[in-house]
Design a protein around this motif. Structure first.
Motif, PDB file in Angstrom:
ATOM      1  N   ASP A 212       0.838  -1.206   0.000  1.00 10.02           N
ATOM      2  CA  ASP A 212       0.000   0.000   0.000  1.00 10.02           C
ATOM      3  C   ASP A 212       0.869   1.250   0.000  1.00 10.02           C
ATOM      4  O   ASP A 212       0.590   2.221  -0.704  1.00 10.02           O
ATOM      5  N   GLY A 213       1.940   1.224   0.777  1.00  6.36           N
ATOM      6  CA  GLY A 213       2.848   2.375   0.827  1.00  6.36           C
ATOM      7  C   GLY A 213       3.452   2.658  -0.528  1.00  6.36           C
ATOM      8  O   GLY A 213       3.455   3.802  -1.011  1.00  6.36           O
ATOM      9  N   MET A 214       3.938   1.608  -1.188  1.00  9.15           N
ATOM     10  CA  MET A 214       4.599   1.809  -2.484  1.00  9.15           C
ATOM     11  C   MET A 214       3.607   2.229  -3.567  1.00  9.15           C
ATOM     12  O   MET A 214       3.952   2.962  -4.489  1.00  9.15           O
ATOM     13  N   LEU A 215       2.370   1.743  -3.453  1.00  8.13           N
ATOM     14  CA  LEU A 215       1.382   2.068  -4.496  1.00  8.13           C
ATOM     15  C   LEU A 215       0.838   3.493  -4.367  1.00  8.13           C
ATOM     16  O   LEU A 215       0.005   3.908  -5.170  1.00  8.13           O
ATOM     17  N   VAL A 243      -4.216  -5.023 -12.051  1.00  6.13           N
ATOM     18  CA  VAL A 243      -2.923  -4.947 -12.747  1.00  6.13           C
ATOM     19  C   VAL A 243      -3.161  -5.092 -14.243  1.00  6.13           C
ATOM     20  O   VAL A 243      -3.805  -6.045 -14.679  1.00  6.13           O
ATOM     21  N   ALA A 244      -2.638  -4.143 -15.016  1.00  8.69           N
ATOM     22  CA  ALA A 244      -2.760  -4.242 -16.476  1.00  8.69           C
ATOM     23  C   ALA A 244      -1.384  -4.062 -17.099  1.00  8.69           C
ATOM     24  O   ALA A 244      -0.646  -3.138 -16.726  1.00  8.69           O
ATOM     25  N   ALA A 245      -1.056  -4.958 -18.037  1.00 10.07           N
ATOM     26  CA  ALA A 245       0.224  -4.811 -18.738  1.00 10.07           C
ATOM     27  C   ALA A 245       0.113  -3.590 -19.652  1.00 10.07           C
ATOM     28  O   ALA A 245      -0.924  -3.353 -20.272  1.00 10.07           O
ATOM     29  N   ALA A 246       1.180  -2.787 -19.705  1.00  8.36           N
ATOM     30  CA  ALA A 246       1.183  -1.592 -20.565  1.00  8.36           C
ATOM     31  C   ALA A 246       2.531  -1.552 -21.268  1.00  8.36           C
ATOM     32  O   ALA A 246       3.474  -0.934 -20.786  1.00  8.36           O
ATOM     33  N   GLY A 247       2.635  -2.283 -22.376  1.00  9.49           N
ATOM     34  CA  GLY A 247       3.914  -2.388 -23.087  1.00  9.49           C
ATOM     35  C   GLY A 247       4.906  -3.108 -22.201  1.00  9.49           C
ATOM     36  O   GLY A 247       4.584  -4.143 -21.602  1.00  9.49           O
ATOM     37  N   PRO A 248       6.111  -2.527 -22.050  1.00  5.98           N
ATOM     38  CA  PRO A 248       7.102  -3.207 -21.202  1.00  5.98           C
ATOM     39  C   PRO A 248       6.861  -2.931 -19.707  1.00  5.98           C
ATOM     40  O   PRO A 248       7.604  -3.393 -18.876  1.00  5.98           O
ATOM     41  N   ARG A 255      -6.881   1.846  -4.744  1.00  2.79           N
ATOM     42  CA  ARG A 255      -7.452   2.978  -4.012  1.00  2.79           C
ATOM     43  C   ARG A 255      -7.598   4.197  -4.932  1.00  2.79           C
ATOM     44  O   ARG A 255      -7.279   5.327  -4.559  1.00  2.79           O
ATOM     45  N   GLY A 256      -7.974   3.955  -6.177  1.00  2.98           N
ATOM     46  CA  GLY A 256      -8.249   5.037  -7.116  1.00  2.98           C
ATOM     47  C   GLY A 256      -7.015   5.700  -7.698  1.00  2.98           C
ATOM     48  O   GLY A 256      -7.131   6.679  -8.432  1.00  2.98           O
ATOM     49  N   HIS A 257      -5.860   5.165  -7.395  1.00  2.61           N
ATOM     50  CA  HIS A 257      -4.620   5.791  -7.872  1.00  2.61           C
ATOM     51  C   HIS A 257      -3.881   4.802  -8.784  1.00  2.61           C
ATOM     52  O   HIS A 257      -3.873   3.599  -8.533  1.00  2.61           O
ATOM     53  N   VAL A 258      -3.262   5.345  -9.828  1.00  7.13           N
ATOM     54  CA  VAL A 258      -2.537   4.474 -10.758  1.00  7.13           C
ATOM     55  C   VAL A 258      -1.034   4.606 -10.529  1.00  7.13           C
ATOM     56  O   VAL A 258      -0.494   5.727 -10.509  1.00  7.13           O
ATOM     57  N   ARG A 494       0.775  15.212 -10.869  1.00  5.09           N
ATOM     58  CA  ARG A 494      -0.338  14.322 -10.557  1.00  5.09           C
ATOM     59  C   ARG A 494      -0.612  14.184  -9.063  1.00  5.09           C
ATOM     60  O   ARG A 494      -1.270  13.264  -8.630  1.00  5.09           O
ATOM     61  N   LEU A 495      -0.016  15.054  -8.282  1.00  7.82           N
ATOM     62  CA  LEU A 495      -0.232  14.944  -6.849  1.00  7.82           C
ATOM     63  C   LEU A 495      -1.711  15.056  -6.528  1.00  7.82           C
ATOM     64  O   LEU A 495      -2.409  15.911  -7.037  1.00  7.82           O
ATOM     65  N   GLY A 496      -2.157  14.159  -5.674  1.00 10.10           N
ATOM     66  CA  GLY A 496      -3.553  14.220  -5.259  1.00 10.10           C
ATOM     67  C   GLY A 496      -4.488  13.498  -6.221  1.00 10.10           C
ATOM     68  O   GLY A 496      -5.679  13.417  -5.978  1.00 10.10           O
ATOM     69  N   SER A 497      -3.913  12.948  -7.320  1.00 10.81           N
ATOM     70  CA  SER A 497      -4.783  12.243  -8.275  1.00 10.81           C
ATOM     71  C   SER A 497      -5.213  10.895  -7.711  1.00 10.81           C
ATOM     72  O   SER A 497      -4.592  10.388  -6.822  1.00 10.81           O
TER      73      SER A 497
END
Ligand code: F6P
Length: 497
Positions: A212-215, A243-248, A255-258, A494-497
């Motif tokens: 959770d911390g790292m995400l 989790v979605a693969a996005a190229g490499p 929690r709503g954050h990517v 993107r802070l707060g996104s």
């Protein structure tokens, strides 16, 4: 537009010593992470306003941190980089660094536990965990304070390093909110990452808290695809993150954050390394080591005396080579430089003793009046290590598991006659160097002995060709590129996104 870059890591770019008169002198901190980040930051030049936040690791560091805190505007200096050293209470630091980071998370990600006995997560570990929380909070507080002191025109980027600081991205995000006018937060792990089944050894709430911390970071970086994949698998299996693969890379939504999870292999600054190896102190060691080895072939290994580096099995492989292939007796010398590491931990002291004992046995068993088969040193000597690389016919790098491994790259860059590389398939560097190295299973002593034989017997032109290819691969990802790519990918809005 100047960008503000804040780096947070346990070990910083400077470490202090007391002189005989009590005065403090600083010198560059050791380790691959420091080299990569410091050289990468240096390449940014004046376009970046950098502060490096790190922990005071010794009494001398604490004294320097207190001195800097009592002098307004003063900051320590690590190779020209302003440094803010955190004087974390010694007991908190000891529990967070030695008990959680080094004895637990390091063992976890390198698969080092002797599971019938370890780990044991009781009440004492819960106290250690509280210290790990407090330690991460101290860093998050310092990041937030630094972020607020100078508003950057070109945005703020926060680069958090390693397993010591897995909780910090979430804590930084909570502290900054939108107040800093936008920030990009990145976490980079210089270690491997444990697969989900092994990761589940951790108590549930702690395993979840670390992920959770790292995400909360916008980007999570790893040196090799294997470690990034293991991380996203843990996120899916343990947190139920999407989790979605996005190229490499991967995009992990939680929690709503990517969080983008990406791979950035770290190589070496080959021109700077070669330049350093031309200096007088290195040349003096080259002369002395060559004289000691005579015209014999030279096998080199250089590591911290670290459990994951697998030094004892490497020595066992050398012993097996001499036992099963007597043609090499008297014709080869093994230089094994194993500099001290984490001597606060009993396991590391015992491991150093084991390495020294095995080394003595090899020389007793095979040494003759005019041949010492193994030169084993447990003192740090950087110029001597560079000299050994310059002389290497064979580099042996056989970690049980390793985030990347820079020695596997420095050896081919520096070797003057072109070295063969015997490399563990479990090193992150194997992902980029596999084609031109001799890969081994680090647990298979016989296979490693066979690979040493093949490396020693390799025709000169093949050895030179492979070494040149290895050196070119290592030089392709210098620290400037490694850090520059991460910063470029980290949008500061993107802070707060
Ligand atoms: O190799 C991974 C790593 O975390 C590096 O980032 C760092 O150089 C080292 O390990 C940490 O070791 P230490 O405990 O000696 O600071």
């Amino acid at each position: 537009m100047k960008q503000r870059v804040l780096v947070a890591s346990n070990r910083g770019p400077v470490s202090y010593q007391f002189g005989a008169d009590g005065s403090l002198t600083g010198r560059r901190g050791g380790g691959g992470m420091i080299a990569g980040v410091a050289d990468g930051l240096a390449a940014l030049g004046p376009q970046a306003d950098v502060t490096w936040i790190c922990a005071a690791l010794s009494d001398a560091d604490r004294a320097a941190a207190r001195q800097a805190a009592s002098t307004p505007g003063a900051a320590g200096d690590g190779d020209g980089i302003p440094v803010r050293m955190l004087d974390i209470p010694p007991d908190t630091f000891d529990r967070a660094y030695n008990n959680v980071a080094n004895s637990t998370l390091w063992f976890l990600h390198h698969l080092l536990f002797d599971t019938p006995n370890q780990p044991r997560f009781g009440l004492e570990f819960r106290r250690d965990w509280q210290a790990y929380l407090a330690y991460n909070e101290a860093f998050a507080d310092a990041v937030a304070q630094e972020a607020r002191t100078r508003a950057p025109s070109g945005g703020l980027r926060v680069l958090i390093q390693d397993y010591h600081l897995c909780l910090a991205p979430r804590m930084v995000r909570e502290r900054l909110g939108d107040a800093a006018g936008g920030a990009g937060i990145a976490h980079f792990c210089h270690t491997p990452w444990a697969p989900p089944d092994y990761y589940r050894l951790l108590p549930e709430e702690m395993g979840r808290a670390l992920l959770d911390g790292m995400l909360a970071a916008d980007r999570a970086g790893f040196h090799a695809g294997r470690w990034a994949l293991a991380f996203v698998q843990c996120c899916a299996a343990i947190l139920g993150a999407d989790v979605a693969a996005a190229g490499p890379a991967w995009r992990v939504t939680y929690r709503g954050h990517v969080t983008e999870v990406a791979v950035h292999p770290l190589g070496v600054d080959a021109p700077a390394l070669r330049e350093r190896a031309r200096a007088g102190d290195v040349r003096a060691h080259v002369g002395a080591l060559r004289q000691a080895a005579g015209d014999r072939r030279i096998i080199v290994r250089i590591d911290r005396t670290e459990l994951s580096k697998n030094i004892a099995r490497g020595l066992a492989a050398y012993r097996e080579l001499l036992a099963t292939r007597p043609q090499w007796r008297g014709r080869v010398v093994h230089l094994a430089f194993a500099y001290p590491s984490r001597s606060a931990l009993a396991e590391y002291r015992a491991y150093t003793d084991l390495v020294l004992r095995v080394g003595l046995e090899i020389n007793e068993e095979f040494g003759t009046a005019d041949w010492e088969p193994l030169v084993l040193e447990v003192k740090d000597d950087y110029p001597r290590s560079l000299a050994a690389c310059a002389l290497a016919d064979v580099m042996l790098v056989n970690p049980i598991r390793d985030g990347m491994n820079l020695v596997a790259q420095e050896g081919p860059v520096l070797s003057e006659r072109g070295c063969a590389l015997v490399l563990s398939r479990e090193a992150g560097a194997a992902a980029t160097l596999a084609a031109d190295a001799l890969l081994v299973n680090p647990f298979d002593v016989t296979e490693t002995a066979d690979a040493l034989h093949r490396a020693l017997a390799m025709p000169d032109d093949e050895r030179r060709r492979r070494a040149a290819a290895l050196a070119a691969t290592a030089a392709a990802d210098p620290p400037a590129r490694w850090l520059g790519d991460q910063l470029a990918a980290l949008r500061p809005s993107r802070l707060g996104s």
